[in-house]
Design an enzyme around this catalytic site. Structure first.
Site, mmCIF file in Angstrom:
data_model
loop_
_atom_site.group_PDB
_atom_site.id
_atom_site.type_symbol
_atom_site.label_atom_id
_atom_site.label_comp_id
_atom_site.label_asym_id
_atom_site.label_seq_id
_atom_site.Cartn_x
_atom_site.Cartn_y
_atom_site.Cartn_z
ATOM 1 N N ARG A 23 4.390 1.296 5.647
ATOM 2 C CA ARG A 23 3.055 1.102 6.947
ATOM 3 C C ARG A 23 3.754 1.101 8.092
ATOM 4 N NH1 ARG A 23 -1.332 -1.919 5.118
ATOM 5 N NH2 ARG A 23 -1.760 -1.520 2.982
ATOM 6 N N ARG A 27 -1.413 -0.776 12.936
ATOM 7 C CA ARG A 27 -2.181 -1.481 13.813
ATOM 8 C C ARG A 27 -1.164 -1.956 15.068
ATOM 9 N NH1 ARG A 27 -6.305 -4.713 9.967
ATOM 10 N NH2 ARG A 27 -4.206 -4.661 8.823
ATOM 11 N N ARG A 36 -8.049 4.761 16.094
ATOM 12 C CA ARG A 36 -8.678 3.589 15.102
ATOM 13 C C ARG A 36 -9.925 3.384 15.579
ATOM 14 N NH1 ARG A 36 -10.533 0.958 11.905
ATOM 15 N NH2 ARG A 36 -9.564 -0.625 10.450
ATOM 16 N N ASP A 72 -4.320 6.592 2.081
ATOM 17 C CA ASP A 72 -4.462 5.264 1.599
ATOM 18 C C ASP A 72 -4.485 5.467 0.232
ATOM 19 O OD1 ASP A 72 -4.779 2.238 2.306
ATOM 20 O OD2 ASP A 72 -5.881 2.584 0.698
ATOM 21 N N TYR A 147 -7.690 -2.612 -8.355
ATOM 22 C CA TYR A 147 -8.791 -2.396 -7.457
ATOM 23 C C TYR A 147 -10.126 -2.059 -8.311
ATOM 24 C CZ TYR A 147 -5.574 -3.211 -3.639
ATOM 25 O OH TYR A 147 -4.698 -3.727 -2.548
HETATM 26 O O1 CP3 Z 1 2.452 4.538 7.461
HETATM 27 C C1 CP3 Z 1 1.769 4.335 6.525
HETATM 28 O O2 CP3 Z 1 2.470 3.696 5.542
HETATM 29 C C2 CP3 Z 1 0.698 4.390 6.368
HETATM 30 C C3 CP3 Z 1 -0.191 5.005 5.208
HETATM 31 C C4 CP3 Z 1 -0.754 3.843 4.423
HETATM 32 C C5 CP3 Z 1 -1.787 3.113 4.453
HETATM 33 N N1 CP3 Z 1 -2.172 2.541 3.245
HETATM 34 C C6 CP3 Z 1 -2.873 3.303 5.723
HETATM 35 C C7 CP3 Z 1 -3.602 2.174 5.854
HETATM 36 C C8 CP3 Z 1 -0.062 3.867 3.117
HETATM 37 C C9 CP3 Z 1 1.425 4.213 2.648
HETATM 38 C C10 CP3 Z 1 -0.808 2.558 2.368
HETATM 39 C C11 CP3 Z 1 -0.645 2.260 1.283
HETATM 40 C C12 CP3 Z 1 -1.497 1.189 0.575
HETATM 41 N N2 CP3 Z 1 -2.965 1.065 0.740
HETATM 42 C C13 CP3 Z 1 -1.070 0.454 -0.386
HETATM 43 C C14 CP3 Z 1 0.412 0.211 -0.903
HETATM 44 C C15 CP3 Z 1 1.481 -0.462 0.334
HETATM 45 C C16 CP3 Z 1 1.176 -1.903 0.130
HETATM 46 O O3 CP3 Z 1 0.981 -2.470 1.353
HETATM 47 O O4 CP3 Z 1 1.412 -2.576 -0.813
HETATM 48 C C17 CP3 Z 1 -1.952 -0.719 -0.630
HETATM 49 C C18 CP3 Z 1 -2.032 -1.891 -1.528
HETATM 50 C C19 CP3 Z 1 -3.212 -0.479 0.041
HETATM 51 C C20 CP3 Z 1 -4.573 -0.850 0.032
HETATM 52 C C21 CP3 Z 1 -4.908 -1.382 1.419
HETATM 53 N N3 CP3 Z 1 -5.248 -0.469 2.499
HETATM 54 C C22 CP3 Z 1 -4.658 -2.604 1.840
HETATM 55 C C23 CP3 Z 1 -4.500 -3.929 0.969
HETATM 56 C C24 CP3 Z 1 -5.282 -2.814 3.211
HETATM 57 C C25 CP3 Z 1 -5.099 -3.711 4.043
HETATM 58 C C26 CP3 Z 1 -6.358 -4.173 4.629
HETATM 59 C C27 CP3 Z 1 -5.765 -4.489 6.304
HETATM 60 O O5 CP3 Z 1 -6.635 -4.929 7.065
HETATM 61 O O6 CP3 Z 1 -4.689 -4.937 6.379
HETATM 62 C C28 CP3 Z 1 -5.503 -1.208 3.642
HETATM 63 C C29 CP3 Z 1 -5.805 -0.646 4.705
HETATM 64 C C30 CP3 Z 1 -4.910 0.022 5.562
HETATM 65 N N4 CP3 Z 1 -4.581 1.568 4.780
HETATM 66 C C31 CP3 Z 1 -4.407 0.223 6.741
HETATM 67 C C32 CP3 Z 1 -3.559 1.351 6.925
HETATM 68 C C33 CP3 Z 1 -2.718 1.696 8.086
HETATM 69 C C34 CP3 Z 1 -4.698 -1.300 7.845
HETATM 70 C C35 CP3 Z 1 -4.776 -0.574 9.327
HETATM 71 C C36 CP3 Z 1 -6.137 -0.505 9.472
HETATM 72 O O7 CP3 Z 1 -6.919 -1.497 8.987
HETATM 73 O O8 CP3 Z 1 -6.131 0.181 10.597
#
Ligand code: CP3
Length: 342
Positions: A23, A27, A36, A72, A147
Protein backbone atom coordinates in the site's frame (compact mmCIF):
# COMPACT_ATOMS: atom_id res chain seq x y z
CA UNK A 1 22.16 -6.30 -13.96
CA UNK A 2 19.09 -7.84 -12.44
CA UNK A 3 17.54 -5.57 -9.84
CA UNK A 4 18.20 -6.16 -6.16
CA UNK A 5 14.49 -6.83 -5.62
CA UNK A 6 14.38 -9.68 -8.14
CA UNK A 7 17.73 -11.05 -6.95
CA UNK A 8 16.41 -11.17 -3.38
CA UNK A 9 13.25 -13.00 -4.55
CA UNK A 10 15.57 -15.75 -5.83
CA UNK A 11 17.79 -15.60 -2.70
CA UNK A 12 20.77 -14.30 -4.64
CA UNK A 13 23.26 -11.90 -3.01
CA UNK A 14 22.40 -8.19 -3.27
CA UNK A 15 24.30 -4.88 -3.02
CA UNK A 16 21.77 -3.67 -0.41
CA UNK A 17 18.52 -5.08 1.00
CA UNK A 18 15.62 -4.15 -1.29
CA UNK A 19 12.68 -2.35 0.27
CA UNK A 20 9.16 -1.49 -0.81
CA UNK A 21 5.92 -1.01 1.12
CA UNK A 22 2.58 -2.70 0.73
CA UNK A 23 0.00 0.00 0.00
CA UNK A 24 2.84 2.38 -0.79
CA UNK A 25 0.39 4.31 -2.99
CA UNK A 26 -2.39 5.62 -0.78
CA UNK A 27 -3.89 8.36 1.30
CA UNK A 28 -0.67 9.26 3.15
CA UNK A 29 0.75 10.51 -0.20
CA UNK A 30 -0.16 14.10 -1.16
CA UNK A 31 -0.28 13.38 -4.91
CA UNK A 32 -2.61 10.42 -4.30
CA UNK A 33 -5.00 12.53 -2.20
CA UNK A 34 -5.12 15.08 -5.01
CA UNK A 35 -5.98 12.42 -7.65
CA UNK A 36 -8.46 10.75 -5.27
CA UNK A 37 -10.56 13.90 -4.75
CA UNK A 38 -14.01 13.22 -6.18
CA UNK A 39 -12.96 9.78 -7.48
CA UNK A 40 -13.10 6.25 -6.16
CA UNK A 41 -10.14 3.87 -5.83
CA UNK A 42 -11.48 1.75 -8.70
CA UNK A 43 -12.04 4.81 -10.92
CA UNK A 44 -8.32 5.54 -10.56
CA UNK A 45 -7.42 1.90 -11.27
CA UNK A 46 -9.54 1.96 -14.46
CA UNK A 47 -7.79 5.06 -15.82
CA UNK A 48 -4.15 4.50 -16.86
CA UNK A 49 -3.51 8.26 -17.01
CA UNK A 50 -4.27 8.36 -13.23
CA UNK A 51 -3.08 4.91 -12.12
CA UNK A 52 0.39 5.43 -13.60
CA UNK A 53 1.34 8.61 -11.70
CA UNK A 54 -0.21 7.24 -8.50
CA UNK A 55 1.94 4.08 -8.72
CA UNK A 56 5.05 6.12 -9.55
CA UNK A 57 4.68 8.61 -6.68
CA UNK A 58 6.18 6.36 -3.97
CA UNK A 59 8.99 5.32 -6.33
CA UNK A 60 9.96 8.95 -6.90
CA UNK A 61 9.28 10.20 -3.37
CA UNK A 62 10.63 7.33 -1.28
CA UNK A 63 13.26 5.63 -3.45
CA UNK A 64 11.73 2.16 -3.01
CA UNK A 65 13.15 -0.75 -5.03
CA UNK A 66 9.91 -1.85 -6.69
CA UNK A 67 6.62 -0.38 -7.88
CA UNK A 68 3.26 -2.11 -7.46
CA UNK A 69 0.43 -1.87 -9.93
CA UNK A 70 -2.34 0.43 -8.72
CA UNK A 71 -5.54 -1.63 -8.52
CA UNK A 72 -7.47 -3.45 -5.78
CA UNK A 73 -8.07 -7.11 -5.01
CA UNK A 74 -11.83 -6.52 -5.57
CA UNK A 75 -11.35 -5.34 -9.16
CA UNK A 76 -10.90 -8.69 -10.98
CA UNK A 77 -14.02 -10.04 -9.22
CA UNK A 78 -16.00 -7.56 -11.31
CA UNK A 79 -14.31 -9.10 -14.37
CA UNK A 80 -15.70 -12.46 -13.18
CA UNK A 81 -19.20 -11.00 -13.28
CA UNK A 82 -19.52 -10.44 -9.53
CA UNK A 83 -20.91 -7.07 -8.39
CA UNK A 84 -18.55 -5.69 -5.76
CA UNK A 85 -17.32 -2.16 -5.05
CA UNK A 86 -15.00 -0.33 -2.68
CA UNK A 87 -16.87 1.65 -0.05
CA UNK A 88 -15.07 4.71 1.25
CA UNK A 89 -13.33 3.99 4.57
CA UNK A 90 -14.70 0.42 4.62
CA UNK A 91 -13.28 -1.70 1.82
CA UNK A 92 -14.84 -4.18 -0.61
CA UNK A 93 -18.64 -4.51 -0.31
CA UNK A 94 -21.23 -6.46 -2.26
CA UNK A 95 -25.01 -6.05 -1.93
CA UNK A 96 -25.49 -9.60 -3.27
CA UNK A 97 -23.06 -11.83 -1.36
CA UNK A 98 -22.69 -15.60 -1.72
CA UNK A 99 -25.07 -17.13 0.82
CA UNK A 100 -26.17 -20.45 -0.73
CA UNK A 101 -24.26 -23.09 -2.71
CA UNK A 102 -25.99 -22.13 -5.98
CA UNK A 103 -24.74 -18.53 -5.59
CA UNK A 104 -21.26 -19.60 -6.63
CA UNK A 105 -22.55 -20.08 -10.18
CA UNK A 106 -22.67 -16.28 -10.40
CA UNK A 107 -18.88 -16.24 -10.42
CA UNK A 108 -17.99 -16.57 -14.13
CA UNK A 109 -14.60 -17.27 -15.71
CA UNK A 110 -12.31 -14.23 -15.69
CA UNK A 111 -12.81 -12.04 -18.78
CA UNK A 112 -9.69 -10.10 -19.80
CA UNK A 113 -11.83 -7.87 -22.06
CA UNK A 114 -13.34 -6.38 -18.87
CA UNK A 115 -9.96 -5.01 -17.72
CA UNK A 116 -8.18 -3.58 -20.81
CA UNK A 117 -6.82 -0.79 -18.59
CA UNK A 118 -4.71 -3.24 -16.56
CA UNK A 119 -2.28 -4.26 -19.32
CA UNK A 120 -2.33 -0.67 -20.59
CA UNK A 121 -1.32 0.70 -17.15
CA UNK A 122 1.38 -1.96 -16.85
CA UNK A 123 2.84 -1.13 -20.28
CA UNK A 124 2.89 2.60 -19.52
CA UNK A 125 4.41 2.04 -16.08
CA UNK A 126 7.17 -0.14 -17.51
CA UNK A 127 8.19 2.66 -19.84
CA UNK A 128 8.52 5.08 -16.95
CA UNK A 129 10.18 2.66 -14.53
CA UNK A 130 13.25 2.08 -16.72
CA UNK A 131 14.17 -1.29 -15.30
CA UNK A 132 12.87 -0.85 -11.75
CA UNK A 133 10.68 -3.93 -11.24
CA UNK A 134 6.90 -3.75 -11.32
CA UNK A 135 4.90 -6.07 -9.05
CA UNK A 136 1.49 -7.29 -10.18
CA UNK A 137 -0.95 -8.70 -7.65
CA UNK A 138 -4.23 -10.39 -6.86
CA UNK A 139 -6.10 -11.59 -3.81
CA UNK A 140 -5.78 -15.25 -2.78
CA UNK A 141 -8.81 -17.55 -2.99
CA UNK A 142 -9.58 -17.50 0.76
CA UNK A 143 -9.33 -13.73 1.22
CA UNK A 144 -11.45 -13.10 -1.89
CA UNK A 145 -14.00 -15.72 -0.83
CA UNK A 146 -14.31 -13.98 2.55
CA UNK A 147 -15.45 -10.77 0.80
CA UNK A 148 -17.84 -12.70 -1.47
CA UNK A 149 -19.48 -14.53 1.43
CA UNK A 150 -19.49 -11.76 4.04
CA UNK A 151 -20.38 -9.04 1.54
CA UNK A 152 -18.01 -6.71 3.41
CA UNK A 153 -14.89 -6.73 5.59
CA UNK A 154 -15.23 -8.94 8.65
CA UNK A 155 -13.43 -9.39 11.94
CA UNK A 156 -14.41 -12.94 12.83
CA UNK A 157 -15.19 -14.42 9.38
CA UNK A 158 -18.13 -16.23 10.96
CA UNK A 159 -20.24 -16.40 7.78
CA UNK A 160 -17.23 -17.46 5.73
CA UNK A 161 -16.46 -20.34 8.09
CA UNK A 162 -20.12 -21.26 8.36
CA UNK A 163 -20.30 -21.57 4.57
CA UNK A 164 -16.96 -23.45 4.44
CA UNK A 165 -18.15 -26.03 7.00
CA UNK A 166 -21.79 -26.29 5.86
CA UNK A 167 -21.14 -26.60 2.13
CA UNK A 168 -17.67 -28.11 1.69
CA UNK A 169 -18.21 -29.02 -1.96
CA UNK A 170 -19.56 -25.61 -2.95
CA UNK A 171 -16.77 -23.97 -0.94
CA UNK A 172 -14.12 -26.02 -2.75
CA UNK A 173 -15.73 -25.14 -6.08
CA UNK A 174 -15.81 -21.45 -5.14
CA UNK A 175 -12.11 -21.44 -4.25
CA UNK A 176 -11.29 -23.36 -7.42
CA UNK A 177 -13.09 -20.76 -9.53
CA UNK A 178 -11.23 -17.99 -7.74
CA UNK A 179 -7.87 -19.74 -8.18
CA UNK A 180 -8.51 -20.17 -11.91
CA UNK A 181 -9.70 -16.59 -12.32
CA UNK A 182 -6.74 -15.12 -10.43
CA UNK A 183 -4.34 -17.36 -12.38
CA UNK A 184 -5.71 -15.89 -15.62
CA UNK A 185 -5.60 -12.36 -14.19
CA UNK A 186 -2.00 -12.67 -12.97
CA UNK A 187 -0.80 -14.24 -16.22
CA UNK A 188 -2.35 -11.29 -18.05
CA UNK A 189 -0.31 -8.96 -15.82
CA UNK A 190 2.92 -10.87 -16.44
CA UNK A 191 2.31 -10.93 -20.21
CA UNK A 192 1.90 -7.15 -20.09
CA UNK A 193 5.23 -6.80 -18.25
CA UNK A 194 4.84 -7.39 -14.49
CA UNK A 195 8.15 -8.89 -13.28
CA UNK A 196 6.86 -10.39 -10.03
CA UNK A 197 3.44 -11.11 -8.57
CA UNK A 198 2.14 -10.95 -5.02
CA UNK A 199 -0.85 -13.01 -3.90
CA UNK A 200 -2.57 -11.33 -0.93
CA UNK A 201 -4.10 -13.79 1.53
CA UNK A 202 -4.56 -10.96 4.00
CA UNK A 203 -7.08 -12.67 6.27
CA UNK A 204 -5.88 -16.30 6.15
CA UNK A 205 -4.59 -16.02 9.73
CA UNK A 206 -8.22 -16.36 10.84
CA UNK A 207 -8.00 -20.11 10.12
CA UNK A 208 -6.71 -23.00 12.20
CA UNK A 209 -3.95 -25.06 10.57
CA UNK A 210 -6.26 -28.05 9.92
CA UNK A 211 -8.92 -25.86 8.30
CA UNK A 212 -6.25 -24.19 6.19
CA UNK A 213 -4.89 -27.57 5.09
CA UNK A 214 -8.30 -29.06 4.28
CA UNK A 215 -10.28 -26.18 2.90
CA UNK A 216 -7.85 -23.60 1.50
CA UNK A 217 -4.37 -24.95 0.72
CA UNK A 218 -5.46 -27.06 -2.30
CA UNK A 219 -6.87 -24.02 -4.16
CA UNK A 220 -3.99 -21.74 -3.17
CA UNK A 221 -1.48 -24.40 -4.26
CA UNK A 222 -3.17 -24.77 -7.63
CA UNK A 223 -2.98 -20.99 -8.13
CA UNK A 224 0.78 -20.93 -7.37
CA UNK A 225 1.34 -24.00 -9.58
CA UNK A 226 -0.40 -22.26 -12.46
CA UNK A 227 1.93 -19.26 -12.03
CA UNK A 228 5.13 -21.27 -12.29
CA UNK A 229 5.09 -21.34 -16.08
CA UNK A 230 5.37 -17.52 -16.10
CA UNK A 231 8.89 -17.74 -14.68
CA UNK A 232 8.40 -14.63 -12.54
CA UNK A 233 8.79 -14.85 -8.76
CA UNK A 234 5.61 -15.11 -6.69
CA UNK A 235 5.21 -13.63 -3.21
CA UNK A 236 2.76 -15.31 -0.82
CA UNK A 237 1.42 -12.82 1.72
CA UNK A 238 -0.64 -13.32 4.86
CA UNK A 239 -1.06 -11.84 8.32
CA UNK A 240 -1.40 -13.62 11.66
CA UNK A 241 0.25 -16.64 10.05
CA UNK A 242 2.74 -17.84 12.71
CA UNK A 243 1.00 -21.22 12.93
CA UNK A 244 0.45 -21.50 9.18
CA UNK A 245 3.88 -20.74 7.72
CA UNK A 246 4.98 -24.31 6.90
CA UNK A 247 1.65 -24.99 5.19
CA UNK A 248 1.76 -21.68 3.33
CA UNK A 249 5.27 -22.38 2.13
CA UNK A 250 4.13 -25.79 0.91
CA UNK A 251 1.20 -24.17 -0.93
CA UNK A 252 3.64 -22.09 -2.94
CA UNK A 253 5.58 -18.92 -3.58
CA UNK A 254 9.24 -18.04 -3.99
CA UNK A 255 8.86 -15.50 -1.19
CA UNK A 256 6.68 -15.70 1.93
CA UNK A 257 5.64 -12.37 3.45
CA UNK A 258 5.16 -12.28 7.22
CA UNK A 259 3.72 -9.72 9.62
CA UNK A 260 5.25 -8.29 12.79
CA UNK A 261 3.41 -10.54 15.26
CA UNK A 262 6.24 -13.04 14.93
CA UNK A 263 9.96 -12.09 14.96
CA UNK A 264 11.49 -12.40 11.48
CA UNK A 265 14.22 -14.89 12.50
CA UNK A 266 11.63 -17.19 14.07
CA UNK A 267 9.43 -17.00 10.98
CA UNK A 268 12.41 -17.76 8.77
CA UNK A 269 13.24 -20.82 10.86
CA UNK A 270 9.74 -22.18 10.49
CA UNK A 271 10.08 -21.71 6.72
CA UNK A 272 13.24 -23.89 6.86
CA UNK A 273 15.14 -21.17 4.99
CA UNK A 274 13.67 -22.75 1.85
CA UNK A 275 12.16 -19.54 0.46
CA UNK A 276 12.93 -15.83 0.55
CA UNK A 277 11.18 -13.79 3.23
CA UNK A 278 9.47 -10.40 3.07
CA UNK A 279 8.72 -8.20 6.04
CA UNK A 280 8.14 -7.42 8.74
CA UNK A 281 8.11 -3.94 10.30
CA UNK A 282 4.92 -3.06 12.19
CA UNK A 283 3.20 -0.43 9.98
CA UNK A 284 2.35 1.54 13.14
CA UNK A 285 6.10 1.97 13.77
CA UNK A 286 6.12 4.55 10.98
CA UNK A 287 3.87 6.71 13.21
CA UNK A 288 6.32 6.46 16.14
CA UNK A 289 9.07 8.93 17.12
CA UNK A 290 12.04 8.41 14.79
CA UNK A 291 14.30 6.95 17.51
CA UNK A 292 11.73 4.21 18.09
CA UNK A 293 11.22 3.74 14.35
CA UNK A 294 14.98 3.45 13.72
CA UNK A 295 15.37 0.87 16.49
CA UNK A 296 12.56 -1.22 15.06
CA UNK A 297 14.05 -1.09 11.55
CA UNK A 298 17.42 -2.16 12.98
CA UNK A 299 15.78 -5.02 14.86
CA UNK A 300 14.25 -6.40 11.65
CA UNK A 301 17.62 -6.11 9.88
CA UNK A 302 19.44 -7.80 12.77
CA UNK A 303 17.00 -10.71 12.65
CA UNK A 304 17.47 -10.99 8.88
CA UNK A 305 21.18 -11.18 9.70
CA UNK A 306 22.36 -10.29 6.20
CA UNK A 307 21.20 -13.63 4.80
CA UNK A 308 20.35 -13.55 1.10
CA UNK A 309 16.64 -13.55 0.36
CA UNK A 310 15.32 -10.75 2.59
CA UNK A 311 12.99 -8.15 1.12
CA UNK A 312 12.37 -5.40 3.64
CA UNK A 313 8.69 -4.44 3.87
CA UNK A 314 6.00 -3.76 6.43
CA UNK A 315 4.04 -6.61 7.93
CA UNK A 316 0.89 -5.11 6.36
CA UNK A 317 -0.06 -1.95 4.46
CA UNK A 318 1.07 1.62 5.15
CA UNK A 319 -1.38 3.25 7.57
CA UNK A 320 -3.15 6.49 6.68
CA UNK A 321 -1.47 9.36 8.52
CA UNK A 322 2.04 7.93 8.08
CA UNK A 323 4.47 10.84 7.62
CA UNK A 324 6.05 10.55 4.16
CA UNK A 325 9.38 11.57 5.76
CA UNK A 326 9.25 8.53 8.00
CA UNK A 327 8.65 6.19 5.09
CA UNK A 328 11.57 7.75 3.20
CA UNK A 329 13.72 7.47 6.32
CA UNK A 330 13.07 3.73 6.51
CA UNK A 331 14.10 3.22 2.87
CA UNK A 332 17.30 5.21 3.37
CA UNK A 333 18.16 3.47 6.60
CA UNK A 334 17.68 -0.03 5.20
CA UNK A 335 19.86 0.79 2.20
CA UNK A 336 22.56 2.49 4.29
CA UNK A 337 22.76 -0.29 6.88
CA UNK A 338 22.87 -3.14 4.39
CA UNK A 339 24.80 -1.59 1.49
CA UNK A 340 28.54 -2.13 1.13
CA UNK A 341 29.11 1.63 1.22
CA UNK A 342 27.59 1.73 4.70
O1 CP3 B 1 0.37 0.81 -3.46
C1 CP3 B 1 -0.49 -0.05 -3.30
O2 CP3 B 1 -0.23 -1.13 -2.74
C2 CP3 B 1 -1.87 0.27 -3.79
C3 CP3 B 1 -2.60 -0.76 -4.56
C4 CP3 B 1 -3.55 -1.58 -3.70
C5 CP3 B 1 -4.87 -1.19 -3.29
N1 CP3 B 1 -5.45 -2.24 -2.66
C6 CP3 B 1 -5.55 0.12 -3.53
C7 CP3 B 1 -6.44 0.60 -2.43
C8 CP3 B 1 -3.33 -2.86 -3.25
C9 CP3 B 1 -2.08 -3.73 -3.38
C10 CP3 B 1 -4.54 -3.27 -2.60
C11 CP3 B 1 -4.73 -4.62 -2.06
C12 CP3 B 1 -5.87 -4.88 -1.17
N2 CP3 B 1 -7.13 -4.39 -1.21
C13 CP3 B 1 -5.81 -5.85 -0.13
C14 CP3 B 1 -4.62 -6.67 0.20
C15 CP3 B 1 -3.65 -5.90 0.99
C16 CP3 B 1 -4.03 -5.72 2.43
O3 CP3 B 1 -4.08 -4.58 2.87
O4 CP3 B 1 -4.27 -6.74 3.11
C17 CP3 B 1 -7.06 -5.85 0.51
C18 CP3 B 1 -7.46 -6.68 1.70
C19 CP3 B 1 -7.89 -4.94 -0.18
C20 CP3 B 1 -9.31 -4.62 0.09
C21 CP3 B 1 -9.44 -3.21 0.51
N3 CP3 B 1 -9.42 -2.14 -0.37
C22 CP3 B 1 -9.55 -2.70 1.82
C23 CP3 B 1 -9.65 -3.54 3.07
C24 CP3 B 1 -9.55 -1.31 1.70
C25 CP3 B 1 -9.50 -0.36 2.88
C26 CP3 B 1 -10.53 0.61 3.04
C27 CP3 B 1 -9.91 1.88 3.65
O5 CP3 B 1 -10.57 2.88 3.53
O6 CP3 B 1 -8.79 1.85 4.18
C28 CP3 B 1 -9.48 -0.97 0.34
C29 CP3 B 1 -9.44 0.38 -0.28
C30 CP3 B 1 -8.16 0.72 -0.99
N4 CP3 B 1 -7.60 -0.01 -1.99
C31 CP3 B 1 -7.32 1.83 -0.74
C32 CP3 B 1 -6.25 1.77 -1.65
C33 CP3 B 1 -5.09 2.73 -1.82
C34 CP3 B 1 -7.59 2.84 0.39
C35 CP3 B 1 -7.39 4.25 0.06
C36 CP3 B 1 -8.57 5.03 -0.41
O7 CP3 B 1 -9.73 4.80 0.00
O8 CP3 B 1 -8.27 5.97 -1.17
Amino acid sequence: MTSRFLRACFREPVDATPVWFMRQAGRYMPGYREVRRGRGVLDIARTPALAVPVALEPVRTLGVDAAILFADIALPLQAMGFPIDIEEGVGPVSAVPVRAPEDIERLRPFEPAQVPFIPETIRRLKEKLRGLPLIGFSGAPFTLASYLVEGRPSKDFARTKEFMWSHPDAWAALLRRLAEGMGDYLRLQVEAGAEAVQVFDSWVGALSPPDYADAVAPATASLFRSLRETGVPAIHFGTGTAALLPAMRAAGGDVVSVDWRQPLDEAWRSLDGAVAIQGNLDPAAMLAPVAVLDAKVDDVLARAGGRPGHIFNLGHGVLPGTPVDHARRVVERVHARTGGGG
